[in-house]
Design an enzyme around this catalytic site. Structure first.
Site, PDB file in Angstrom:
ATOM      1  N   HIS A  41      12.982  34.784  20.947  1.00 36.65           N
ATOM      2  CA  HIS A  41      11.549  35.490  21.774  1.00 36.65           C
ATOM      3  C   HIS A  41      11.672  37.409  20.523  1.00 36.65           C
ATOM      4  O   HIS A  41      11.773  37.963  21.409  1.00 36.65           O
ATOM      5  CB  HIS A  41      12.015  35.508  22.853  1.00 36.65           C
ATOM      6  N   HIS A  43       8.268  39.916  20.068  1.00 36.86           N
ATOM      7  CA  HIS A  43       6.614  39.822  19.569  1.00 36.86           C
ATOM      8  C   HIS A  43       6.471  40.961  18.539  1.00 36.86           C
ATOM      9  O   HIS A  43       7.001  41.613  18.452  1.00 36.86           O
ATOM     10  CB  HIS A  43       5.956  40.108  20.656  1.00 36.86           C
ATOM     11  N   HIS A 225       4.508  30.941  27.580  1.00 35.86           N
ATOM     12  CA  HIS A 225       5.313  31.237  28.571  1.00 35.86           C
ATOM     13  C   HIS A 225       4.888  31.205  30.062  1.00 35.86           C
ATOM     14  O   HIS A 225       4.084  30.926  30.555  1.00 35.86           O
ATOM     15  CB  HIS A 225       4.654  33.154  28.319  1.00 35.86           C
ATOM     16  N   GLU A 228       8.143  34.601  34.492  1.00 34.63           N
ATOM     17  CA  GLU A 228       8.404  36.003  34.664  1.00 34.63           C
ATOM     18  C   GLU A 228       7.332  36.750  35.539  1.00 34.63           C
ATOM     19  O   GLU A 228       8.269  36.970  37.053  1.00 34.63           O
ATOM     20  CB  GLU A 228       8.059  37.124  33.344  1.00 34.63           C
ATOM     21  N   ASP A 306      12.317  39.926  23.432  1.00 35.11           N
ATOM     22  CA  ASP A 306      10.708  40.948  23.587  1.00 35.11           C
ATOM     23  C   ASP A 306      10.243  41.553  22.479  1.00 35.11           C
ATOM     24  O   ASP A 306       9.406  40.916  21.761  1.00 35.11           O
ATOM     25  CB  ASP A 306      10.735  40.683  24.981  1.00 35.11           C
ATOM     26  N   ASP A 307      10.087  42.825  23.507  1.00 35.63           N
ATOM     27  CA  ASP A 307       9.373  43.846  22.833  1.00 35.63           C
ATOM     28  C   ASP A 307      10.159  45.115  22.723  1.00 35.63           C
ATOM     29  O   ASP A 307       9.756  46.377  23.804  1.00 35.63           O
ATOM     30  CB  ASP A 307       7.962  44.382  23.474  1.00 35.63           C
TER      31      ASP A 307
END
Length: 369
Positions: A41, A43, A225, A228, A306-307
Protein backbone atom coordinates in the site's frame (compact mmCIF):
# COMPACT_ATOMS: atom_id res chain seq x y z
CA UNK A 1 -2.90 -15.72 -14.94
CA UNK A 2 -2.06 -14.68 -11.43
CA UNK A 3 -2.28 -17.18 -8.69
CA UNK A 4 -5.56 -16.87 -6.83
CA UNK A 5 -5.38 -15.20 -3.44
CA UNK A 6 -8.60 -16.75 -2.22
CA UNK A 7 -7.15 -20.15 -1.30
CA UNK A 8 -4.95 -19.01 1.56
CA UNK A 9 -5.42 -20.82 4.82
CA UNK A 10 -5.01 -19.25 8.26
CA UNK A 11 -1.63 -19.65 9.87
CA UNK A 12 -0.97 -20.24 13.55
CA UNK A 13 0.15 -17.31 15.64
CA UNK A 14 2.38 -16.87 18.62
CA UNK A 15 0.63 -16.22 21.92
CA UNK A 16 -0.26 -12.59 22.54
CA UNK A 17 2.38 -10.68 24.49
CA UNK A 18 1.69 -8.72 27.65
CA UNK A 19 -0.42 -5.60 27.17
CA UNK A 20 2.45 -3.28 28.03
CA UNK A 21 4.40 -1.92 25.02
CA UNK A 22 7.56 -3.70 23.98
CA UNK A 23 9.45 -0.47 24.62
CA UNK A 24 8.89 -1.07 28.35
CA UNK A 25 10.56 -4.47 28.13
CA UNK A 26 14.31 -4.91 28.65
CA UNK A 27 14.37 -7.72 26.08
CA UNK A 28 16.69 -7.00 23.14
CA UNK A 29 14.92 -6.63 19.81
CA UNK A 30 15.81 -7.44 16.23
CA UNK A 31 16.32 -4.72 13.65
CA UNK A 32 13.03 -4.24 11.81
CA UNK A 33 14.78 -2.78 8.79
CA UNK A 34 16.33 -6.21 8.29
CA UNK A 35 12.96 -7.96 8.44
CA UNK A 36 12.09 -8.98 4.85
CA UNK A 37 8.61 -7.80 3.92
CA UNK A 38 6.27 -6.93 1.07
CA UNK A 39 4.90 -3.42 0.68
CA UNK A 40 1.37 -3.47 -0.73
CA UNK A 41 0.00 0.00 0.00
CA UNK A 42 2.08 2.87 -1.38
CA UNK A 43 0.64 5.64 -3.53
CA UNK A 44 2.65 7.01 -6.42
CA UNK A 45 3.04 10.76 -5.76
CA UNK A 46 2.79 10.12 -2.02
CA UNK A 47 5.98 8.06 -2.18
CA UNK A 48 8.05 11.14 -3.09
CA UNK A 49 10.85 12.38 -0.87
CA UNK A 50 10.13 15.87 0.55
CA UNK A 51 13.46 17.13 -0.77
CA UNK A 52 12.62 15.91 -4.25
CA UNK A 53 9.31 17.77 -4.15
CA UNK A 54 11.11 21.00 -3.22
CA UNK A 55 13.60 20.57 -6.07
CA UNK A 56 10.92 19.80 -8.66
CA UNK A 57 8.74 22.69 -7.50
CA UNK A 58 11.70 25.02 -7.92
CA UNK A 59 12.46 23.52 -11.34
CA UNK A 60 8.95 24.19 -12.65
CA UNK A 61 8.14 27.33 -10.71
CA UNK A 62 5.36 25.70 -8.72
CA UNK A 63 4.37 27.61 -5.59
CA UNK A 64 4.08 25.17 -2.72
CA UNK A 65 1.90 25.98 0.26
CA UNK A 66 3.65 26.21 3.62
CA UNK A 67 2.41 22.72 4.53
CA UNK A 68 4.60 21.26 1.75
CA UNK A 69 7.61 23.56 2.07
CA UNK A 70 8.76 22.75 5.58
CA UNK A 71 9.90 19.19 4.94
CA UNK A 72 7.73 18.13 7.88
CA UNK A 73 4.47 16.20 7.44
CA UNK A 74 1.53 18.62 7.30
CA UNK A 75 -1.11 18.56 10.00
CA UNK A 76 -4.06 16.78 8.43
CA UNK A 77 -7.47 15.67 9.55
CA UNK A 78 -9.70 14.20 6.87
CA UNK A 79 -12.65 12.87 8.85
CA UNK A 80 -14.82 15.65 7.40
CA UNK A 81 -15.11 16.75 3.77
CA UNK A 82 -13.19 19.97 4.31
CA UNK A 83 -10.26 18.08 5.80
CA UNK A 84 -10.25 15.56 2.96
CA UNK A 85 -10.35 18.37 0.41
CA UNK A 86 -7.25 19.91 2.00
CA UNK A 87 -5.45 16.56 1.93
CA UNK A 88 -6.39 16.02 -1.71
CA UNK A 89 -5.35 19.56 -2.64
CA UNK A 90 -1.87 19.03 -1.17
CA UNK A 91 -1.56 15.74 -3.03
CA UNK A 92 -2.64 17.35 -6.32
CA UNK A 93 -0.12 20.19 -5.92
CA UNK A 94 2.66 17.68 -5.32
CA UNK A 95 1.58 15.67 -8.35
CA UNK A 96 1.69 18.81 -10.53
CA UNK A 97 5.47 18.82 -10.05
CA UNK A 98 5.82 15.55 -11.98
CA UNK A 99 5.96 16.74 -15.59
CA UNK A 100 8.67 14.87 -17.48
CA UNK A 101 9.61 11.20 -17.84
CA UNK A 102 12.80 11.84 -15.87
CA UNK A 103 10.70 13.12 -12.94
CA UNK A 104 8.74 9.88 -12.95
CA UNK A 105 11.94 7.84 -13.14
CA UNK A 106 13.43 9.74 -10.23
CA UNK A 107 10.34 9.30 -8.08
CA UNK A 108 10.17 5.54 -8.61
CA UNK A 109 13.91 5.01 -8.18
CA UNK A 110 13.94 6.95 -4.91
CA UNK A 111 10.82 5.19 -3.63
CA UNK A 112 12.53 1.88 -4.37
CA UNK A 113 15.70 2.98 -2.57
CA UNK A 114 13.67 3.92 0.50
CA UNK A 115 11.86 0.59 0.44
CA UNK A 116 15.10 -1.35 0.15
CA UNK A 117 16.45 0.48 3.21
CA UNK A 118 13.32 -0.55 5.09
CA UNK A 119 13.63 -4.24 4.23
CA UNK A 120 11.05 -4.38 1.47
CA UNK A 121 11.67 -7.18 -0.99
CA UNK A 122 8.46 -6.77 -3.03
CA UNK A 123 6.68 -3.48 -3.75
CA UNK A 124 3.29 -2.96 -5.38
CA UNK A 125 3.02 0.77 -6.06
CA UNK A 126 -0.43 2.20 -6.73
CA UNK A 127 -1.12 4.77 -9.46
CA UNK A 128 -3.99 6.37 -11.35
CA UNK A 129 -2.35 7.12 -14.72
CA UNK A 130 -5.20 9.43 -15.78
CA UNK A 131 -3.89 11.95 -13.24
CA UNK A 132 -0.51 12.13 -15.01
CA UNK A 133 -1.78 11.86 -18.59
CA UNK A 134 -2.25 15.60 -19.28
CA UNK A 135 1.46 16.33 -18.70
CA UNK A 136 2.86 13.12 -20.17
CA UNK A 137 1.22 13.03 -23.58
CA UNK A 138 -1.96 11.08 -22.87
CA UNK A 139 -3.15 8.05 -20.95
CA UNK A 140 -1.24 5.32 -22.76
CA UNK A 141 2.05 7.28 -22.95
CA UNK A 142 1.72 8.11 -19.23
CA UNK A 143 1.20 4.47 -18.30
CA UNK A 144 4.11 3.35 -20.47
CA UNK A 145 6.39 5.98 -18.91
CA UNK A 146 5.38 4.77 -15.44
CA UNK A 147 5.93 1.12 -16.33
CA UNK A 148 9.32 1.91 -17.88
CA UNK A 149 10.33 3.78 -14.72
CA UNK A 150 9.27 0.82 -12.59
CA UNK A 151 11.27 -1.59 -14.74
CA UNK A 152 14.38 0.61 -14.55
CA UNK A 153 14.12 1.12 -10.80
CA UNK A 154 13.65 -2.58 -10.25
CA UNK A 155 16.79 -3.38 -12.22
CA UNK A 156 18.80 -0.59 -10.59
CA UNK A 157 17.87 -1.38 -6.98
CA UNK A 158 17.20 -5.12 -7.09
CA UNK A 159 13.73 -4.60 -5.61
CA UNK A 160 10.88 -6.50 -7.24
CA UNK A 161 8.34 -3.78 -8.15
CA UNK A 162 4.91 -4.18 -9.68
CA UNK A 163 2.06 -1.76 -10.37
CA UNK A 164 -1.50 -1.64 -9.13
CA UNK A 165 -3.62 0.61 -11.37
CA UNK A 166 -6.26 2.45 -9.35
CA UNK A 167 -9.42 4.15 -10.56
CA UNK A 168 -10.68 7.30 -8.87
CA UNK A 169 -14.09 6.86 -7.26
CA UNK A 170 -14.70 10.60 -7.67
CA UNK A 171 -14.75 10.13 -11.46
CA UNK A 172 -17.27 8.41 -13.73
CA UNK A 173 -17.37 4.60 -13.59
CA UNK A 174 -16.92 4.46 -17.37
CA UNK A 175 -13.44 5.88 -16.88
CA UNK A 176 -12.73 3.06 -14.44
CA UNK A 177 -13.72 0.52 -17.10
CA UNK A 178 -11.30 2.11 -19.54
CA UNK A 179 -8.55 1.90 -16.94
CA UNK A 180 -9.38 -1.72 -16.16
CA UNK A 181 -9.12 -2.70 -19.82
CA UNK A 182 -5.84 -0.84 -20.12
CA UNK A 183 -4.48 -2.49 -16.99
CA UNK A 184 -5.33 -5.93 -18.35
CA UNK A 185 -3.72 -5.04 -21.68
CA UNK A 186 -0.44 -4.22 -19.92
CA UNK A 187 -0.59 -7.07 -17.41
CA UNK A 188 2.49 -8.71 -18.89
CA UNK A 189 4.48 -5.50 -18.38
CA UNK A 190 4.26 -5.35 -14.61
CA UNK A 191 0.64 -4.63 -13.67
CA UNK A 192 -0.69 -7.06 -11.09
CA UNK A 193 -3.80 -5.46 -9.61
CA UNK A 194 -6.67 -3.01 -9.89
CA UNK A 195 -7.79 -0.65 -7.15
CA UNK A 196 -10.23 2.11 -6.29
CA UNK A 197 -8.98 5.11 -4.36
CA UNK A 198 -10.03 8.55 -3.08
CA UNK A 199 -12.71 9.36 -0.51
CA UNK A 200 -14.66 6.16 0.09
CA UNK A 201 -17.57 8.24 1.41
CA UNK A 202 -18.16 9.39 -2.17
CA UNK A 203 -19.30 7.11 -4.95
CA UNK A 204 -20.88 3.71 -4.40
CA UNK A 205 -18.64 0.69 -4.78
CA UNK A 206 -21.27 -1.10 -6.85
CA UNK A 207 -20.98 1.62 -9.50
CA UNK A 208 -17.53 0.25 -10.26
CA UNK A 209 -18.47 -3.43 -10.29
CA UNK A 210 -18.08 -3.81 -14.05
CA UNK A 211 -14.59 -2.30 -14.00
CA UNK A 212 -13.53 -4.76 -11.31
CA UNK A 213 -15.10 -7.66 -13.18
CA UNK A 214 -13.03 -6.70 -16.24
CA UNK A 215 -9.89 -6.59 -14.10
CA UNK A 216 -10.55 -9.89 -12.33
CA UNK A 217 -11.46 -11.67 -15.56
CA UNK A 218 -8.20 -10.36 -17.00
CA UNK A 219 -6.17 -11.97 -14.21
CA UNK A 220 -5.66 -8.93 -11.97
CA UNK A 221 -5.99 -8.89 -8.21
CA UNK A 222 -8.85 -6.70 -6.90
CA UNK A 223 -7.69 -4.32 -4.14
CA UNK A 224 -10.09 -1.39 -3.58
CA UNK A 225 -9.92 1.05 -0.68
CA UNK A 226 -12.50 0.66 2.07
CA UNK A 227 -13.00 0.77 5.81
CA UNK A 228 -10.93 3.83 6.67
CA UNK A 229 -13.01 7.01 6.45
CA UNK A 230 -16.20 4.94 6.23
CA UNK A 231 -17.23 2.13 8.53
CA UNK A 232 -17.55 -1.64 8.16
CA UNK A 233 -20.20 -1.32 5.45
CA UNK A 234 -17.60 -0.02 3.00
CA UNK A 235 -15.50 -3.14 3.58
CA UNK A 236 -18.53 -5.35 2.94
CA UNK A 237 -19.17 -3.42 -0.28
CA UNK A 238 -15.61 -4.13 -1.39
CA UNK A 239 -16.19 -7.84 -0.84
CA UNK A 240 -19.73 -8.11 -2.19
CA UNK A 241 -19.66 -5.66 -5.10
CA UNK A 242 -16.02 -5.67 -6.20
CA UNK A 243 -14.79 -9.17 -5.35
CA UNK A 244 -11.90 -7.81 -3.30
CA UNK A 245 -8.98 -10.15 -2.59
CA UNK A 246 -7.40 -7.33 -0.57
CA UNK A 247 -8.83 -4.20 1.01
CA UNK A 248 -6.91 -0.94 1.18
CA UNK A 249 -6.98 -0.01 4.89
CA UNK A 250 -9.98 -2.04 6.16
CA UNK A 251 -9.34 -1.11 9.80
CA UNK A 252 -12.97 -0.20 10.46
CA UNK A 253 -13.85 -3.86 10.00
CA UNK A 254 -12.77 -4.19 13.64
CA UNK A 255 -16.14 -2.65 14.58
CA UNK A 256 -18.06 -5.66 13.23
CA UNK A 257 -17.20 -9.12 14.65
CA UNK A 258 -19.13 -10.92 11.89
CA UNK A 259 -17.20 -9.05 9.23
CA UNK A 260 -13.93 -9.90 10.99
CA UNK A 261 -14.88 -13.57 10.86
CA UNK A 262 -15.68 -13.29 7.18
CA UNK A 263 -12.37 -11.63 6.35
CA UNK A 264 -10.50 -14.23 8.37
CA UNK A 265 -12.38 -17.15 6.82
CA UNK A 266 -11.75 -15.90 3.28
CA UNK A 267 -8.20 -14.72 4.14
CA UNK A 268 -8.77 -11.29 2.64
CA UNK A 269 -5.74 -9.16 3.44
CA UNK A 270 -6.25 -5.69 4.90
CA UNK A 271 -3.55 -3.21 3.92
CA UNK A 272 -3.28 -1.36 7.22
CA UNK A 273 -1.46 1.99 7.33
CA UNK A 274 -1.40 2.92 11.02
CA UNK A 275 0.54 6.20 10.72
CA UNK A 276 -1.86 7.61 8.13
CA UNK A 277 -4.88 6.42 10.13
CA UNK A 278 -3.72 8.68 12.95
CA UNK A 279 -2.58 11.54 10.71
CA UNK A 280 -5.98 11.69 9.03
CA UNK A 281 -7.84 11.60 12.32
CA UNK A 282 -9.45 8.18 11.92
CA UNK A 283 -7.93 7.38 15.33
CA UNK A 284 -6.61 9.88 17.82
CA UNK A 285 -3.40 8.04 18.70
CA UNK A 286 -1.42 5.04 17.47
CA UNK A 287 -2.54 2.78 20.30
CA UNK A 288 -6.17 3.16 19.16
CA UNK A 289 -5.61 1.66 15.72
CA UNK A 290 -7.28 -1.78 16.13
CA UNK A 291 -4.33 -3.83 14.95
CA UNK A 292 -4.51 -6.33 17.77
CA UNK A 293 -8.25 -6.83 17.21
CA UNK A 294 -7.72 -7.57 13.52
CA UNK A 295 -4.67 -9.76 14.12
CA UNK A 296 -6.23 -11.83 16.89
CA UNK A 297 -9.34 -12.36 14.76
CA UNK A 298 -7.14 -14.03 12.13
CA UNK A 299 -7.48 -11.28 9.51
CA UNK A 300 -4.30 -11.16 7.38
CA UNK A 301 -2.58 -7.78 7.56
CA UNK A 302 -0.06 -6.03 5.34
CA UNK A 303 1.40 -2.90 6.87
CA UNK A 304 1.83 -0.02 4.43
CA UNK A 305 3.18 3.53 4.42
CA UNK A 306 0.33 4.95 2.27
CA UNK A 307 1.70 8.46 1.48
CA UNK A 308 5.05 9.07 3.23
CA UNK A 309 5.31 12.54 1.67
CA UNK A 310 2.25 13.65 3.63
CA UNK A 311 2.38 11.35 6.65
CA UNK A 312 6.11 11.47 7.35
CA UNK A 313 6.94 7.79 7.86
CA UNK A 314 7.86 4.91 5.60
CA UNK A 315 7.48 1.16 5.81
CA UNK A 316 9.79 0.12 8.66
CA UNK A 317 8.28 2.87 10.82
CA UNK A 318 4.90 1.14 10.59
CA UNK A 319 6.42 -2.00 12.11
CA UNK A 320 8.12 0.10 14.78
CA UNK A 321 4.76 1.68 15.61
CA UNK A 322 3.16 -1.74 16.01
CA UNK A 323 6.02 -2.88 18.22
CA UNK A 324 5.95 0.23 20.41
CA UNK A 325 2.23 0.91 20.73
CA UNK A 326 0.71 -2.56 20.41
CA UNK A 327 3.29 -4.73 22.12
CA UNK A 328 3.88 -7.08 19.19
CA UNK A 329 6.75 -9.47 19.78
CA UNK A 330 9.40 -10.06 17.15
CA UNK A 331 7.73 -13.38 16.32
CA UNK A 332 4.42 -11.58 15.75
CA UNK A 333 6.07 -8.88 13.67
CA UNK A 334 7.61 -11.63 11.57
CA UNK A 335 4.13 -13.08 11.11
CA UNK A 336 2.93 -9.68 9.89
CA UNK A 337 5.75 -9.72 7.34
CA UNK A 338 4.71 -13.23 6.27
CA UNK A 339 1.12 -12.06 5.85
CA UNK A 340 2.28 -9.19 3.64
CA UNK A 341 4.10 -11.71 1.44
CA UNK A 342 1.13 -14.09 1.29
CA UNK A 343 -1.19 -11.22 0.41
CA UNK A 344 0.99 -10.03 -2.45
CA UNK A 345 0.76 -10.86 -6.12
CA UNK A 346 4.28 -12.29 -6.07
CA UNK A 347 4.81 -15.61 -7.88
CA UNK A 348 4.95 -18.72 -5.72
CA UNK A 349 8.73 -19.07 -5.92
CA UNK A 350 9.23 -15.46 -4.84
CA UNK A 351 6.84 -15.92 -1.93
CA UNK A 352 8.65 -19.04 -0.80
CA UNK A 353 12.01 -17.26 -0.95
CA UNK A 354 10.69 -14.32 1.06
CA UNK A 355 9.02 -16.52 3.66
CA UNK A 356 12.30 -18.37 4.14
CA UNK A 357 14.07 -15.02 4.58
CA UNK A 358 11.54 -14.00 7.25
CA UNK A 359 12.21 -17.26 9.08
CA UNK A 360 15.93 -16.52 8.91
CA UNK A 361 15.32 -13.11 10.51
CA UNK A 362 13.46 -14.76 13.39
CA UNK A 363 16.40 -17.14 13.82
CA UNK A 364 18.75 -14.21 14.41
CA UNK A 365 19.74 -13.75 18.05
CA UNK A 366 17.62 -11.08 19.73
CA UNK A 367 19.36 -7.78 19.29
CA UNK A 368 21.16 -9.16 16.24
CA UNK A 369 21.80 -6.81 13.33
Amino acid sequence: MLQSTGDRTPHPRSPAPPASPAADSPRPQRDLRLLPKAHLHLHFTGSMRPGTLLELADKYGVHLPEALRTGEPPKLRATDERGWFRFQRLYDIARSCLREPEDIQRLVREAAEEDVRDGSRWLEIQVDPTSYAPRLGGLIPALEIILDAVDRASRDTGLDIRVLVAANRMKHPLEARTLARLAVRYRDQGIVGFGLSNDERRGMARDFDRAFAIAREGGLLAAPHGGELSGPSSVRDCLDDLGAARVGHGVRAAEDPRLLSRLAERQVTCEVCPASNVALGVYEKPSEVPLRTLYDAGVPLALGADDPLLFGSRLAAQYELVREHHGFSDEELAELARQSVRGSAAPREVREELLAAVNAWVALPAGGR
